[in-house]
Design a protein around this motif. Structure first.
Motif, PDB file in Angstrom:
ATOM      1  N   GLU A   1       0.633   2.638  -6.806  1.00 43.43           N
ATOM      2  CA  GLU A   1       1.143   3.944  -7.216  1.00 43.43           C
ATOM      3  C   GLU A   1       0.863   5.002  -6.153  1.00 43.43           C
ATOM      4  O   GLU A   1       1.740   5.802  -5.803  1.00 43.43           O
ATOM      5  CB  GLU A   1       0.488   4.374  -8.542  1.00 43.43           C
TER       6      GLU A   1
ATOM      7  N   GLN B   1       7.646  -0.836 -16.064  1.00 39.28           N
ATOM      8  CA  GLN B   1       8.526   0.237 -15.626  1.00 39.28           C
ATOM      9  C   GLN B   1       7.907   0.962 -14.440  1.00 39.28           C
ATOM     10  O   GLN B   1       6.682   1.063 -14.317  1.00 39.28           O
ATOM     11  CB  GLN B   1       8.735   1.264 -16.750  1.00 39.28           C
ATOM     12  N   ILE B   2       8.788   1.478 -13.564  1.00 39.75           N
ATOM     13  CA  ILE B   2       8.372   2.393 -12.509  1.00 39.75           C
ATOM     14  C   ILE B   2       9.034   3.737 -12.801  1.00 39.75           C
ATOM     15  O   ILE B   2      10.264   3.821 -12.910  1.00 39.75           O
ATOM     16  CB  ILE B   2       8.792   1.889 -11.116  1.00 39.75           C
TER      17      ILE B   2
ATOM     18  N   THR C   1      -2.564  -2.000  -9.052  1.00 40.82           N
ATOM     19  CA  THR C   1      -1.459  -1.174  -9.544  1.00 40.82           C
ATOM     20  C   THR C   1      -1.693   0.295  -9.197  1.00 40.82           C
ATOM     21  O   THR C   1      -0.776   0.994  -8.741  1.00 40.82           O
ATOM     22  CB  THR C   1      -1.316  -1.334 -11.067  1.00 40.82           C
TER      23      THR C   1
ATOM     24  N   LYS D   1      -4.052  -0.373 -16.342  1.00 36.60           N
ATOM     25  CA  LYS D   1      -3.668  -0.601 -14.950  1.00 36.60           C
ATOM     26  C   LYS D   1      -4.862  -1.115 -14.168  1.00 36.60           C
ATOM     27  O   LYS D   1      -5.957  -0.561 -14.267  1.00 36.60           O
ATOM     28  CB  LYS D   1      -3.155   0.703 -14.330  1.00 36.60           C
TER      29      LYS D   1
ATOM     30  N   ILE E   1       3.470   3.454 -12.408  1.00 34.38           N
ATOM     31  CA  ILE E   1       3.832   2.070 -12.699  1.00 34.38           C
ATOM     32  C   ILE E   1       3.211   1.707 -14.042  1.00 34.38           C
ATOM     33  O   ILE E   1       1.984   1.756 -14.200  1.00 34.38           O
ATOM     34  CB  ILE E   1       3.329   1.116 -11.608  1.00 34.38           C
TER      35      ILE E   1
END
Length: 300
Positions: free
Chosen positions: A255, A278-279, A251, A247, A268
């Protein structure tokens, strides 16, 4: 005036002075206030002087010429913000709008509309910094440095800055991380040879300058840099094709923002191609699940 650092506070009187009464005054307002000590006035341009502590030092000559042409044909539509000169003379110091003042001189205008505010030296600096952030085409490093000045000088938090400047907290946090980059990398950002996206990918990289030089020389994209940083951050013998993408700072900041907004843990997880992912939202009880469904469904 004391040089001691003021206690932490919200963006205060300086910001209010900048943002209030910016629209051009009506004729009745001008008549009512032209003879008052503060308010909307029209001043001879020779009574207006620059702020010696103006945070912005560089003014693009070509941009000034274009603005001067506009002022010559259309006049000054937005008044300057000034304060009475502290030496007690009949001069006024510019608090916000020095670029317009410089262009007005190039256009050979004889007077300018102003809004007069009585501000201390500290308030004047605060307003000047905020005016630069909100109204000038600052590069990412200049904007981050202005954030740092506001925090160090006035004790503002990232959350206070984000709210007052109508920016996200992650925007403020991500820009301020750029101030940790080597001086040469920051210089390339200021020159426009690197974008803020390139720079964010290089934060905390021990060889940031070397990577940045490759970006400048080869015209690498932000995605290229992110991939290059990932490859260099792990030894070749430990690389695994199935390893999940790491990440980046954006990102992680996103989050944090989503978690704070939903009051639930949000993860995330980018896919290997960095274009999908994906979340994952974790709830701790049925009440939280119900609130999440209401939020996502757009009903109460």
């Amino acid at each position: 005036m004391s040089d001691s650092k003021p206690a932490k506070r919200g963006l205060g009187r300086g910001l209010s002075a900048l943002m209030a009464d910016i629209e051009a005054p009506s004729l009745d307002d001008r008549r009512a206030e032209d003879n008052s000590e503060t308010g909307h006035r029209t001043l001879p341009i020779e009574q207006i002087v620059a702020n010696p502590d103006q945070p912005r030092r560089a003014f693009d000559p070509e941009a000034l010429r274009e603005l001067a042409d506009s002022l010559r044909s259309r006049g000054v539509l937005q008044p300057l913000i000034v304060r009475p000169h502290p030496d007690g003379s009949d001069l006024y110091q510019i608090v916000a709008g020095e670029r317009r003042w410089r262009a007005a001189q190039m256009a050979q205008l004889h007077e300018m509309p102003v809004i007069i505010r009585t501000l201390t030296d500290t308030e004047m600096l605060e307003v000047a910094l905020i005016e630069n952030i909100q109204r000038a085409d600052l590069n990412a490093i200049e904007e981050a440095a202005s954030f740092r000045q506001l925090m160090d000088r006035f004790g503002h938090t990232q959350e206070q800055l984000a709210e007052a400047l109508n920016k996200s907290r992650s925007h403020v946090a991500n820009l301020m991380r750029l101030l940790n980059l080597p001086d040469q990398v920051q210089a390339w950002v200021k020159e426009g040879r690197l974008t803020a996206g390139h720079a964010r990918a290089l934060v905390n990289q021990p060889n940031a300058t070397q990577i940045a030089r490759r970006v400048v020389e080869k015209g690498l994209s932000v995605r290229d840099v992110e991939a290059l940083v990932r490859r260099q951050s792990e030894p070749s013998q430990q690389r695994k094709p199935s390893r999940k993408a790491e990440k980046d700072a954006d990102t992680r900041a996103l989050e944090s923002d989503l978690s704070a907004q939903l009051k639930m843990r949000v993860a995330i997880n980018p896919g290997g191609d960095l274009q999908s992912g994906q979340i994952v939202i974790s709830y701790s009880d049925l009440d939280q699940l119900d609130k999440l469904c209401q939020t996502l469904g757009g009903y109460r």
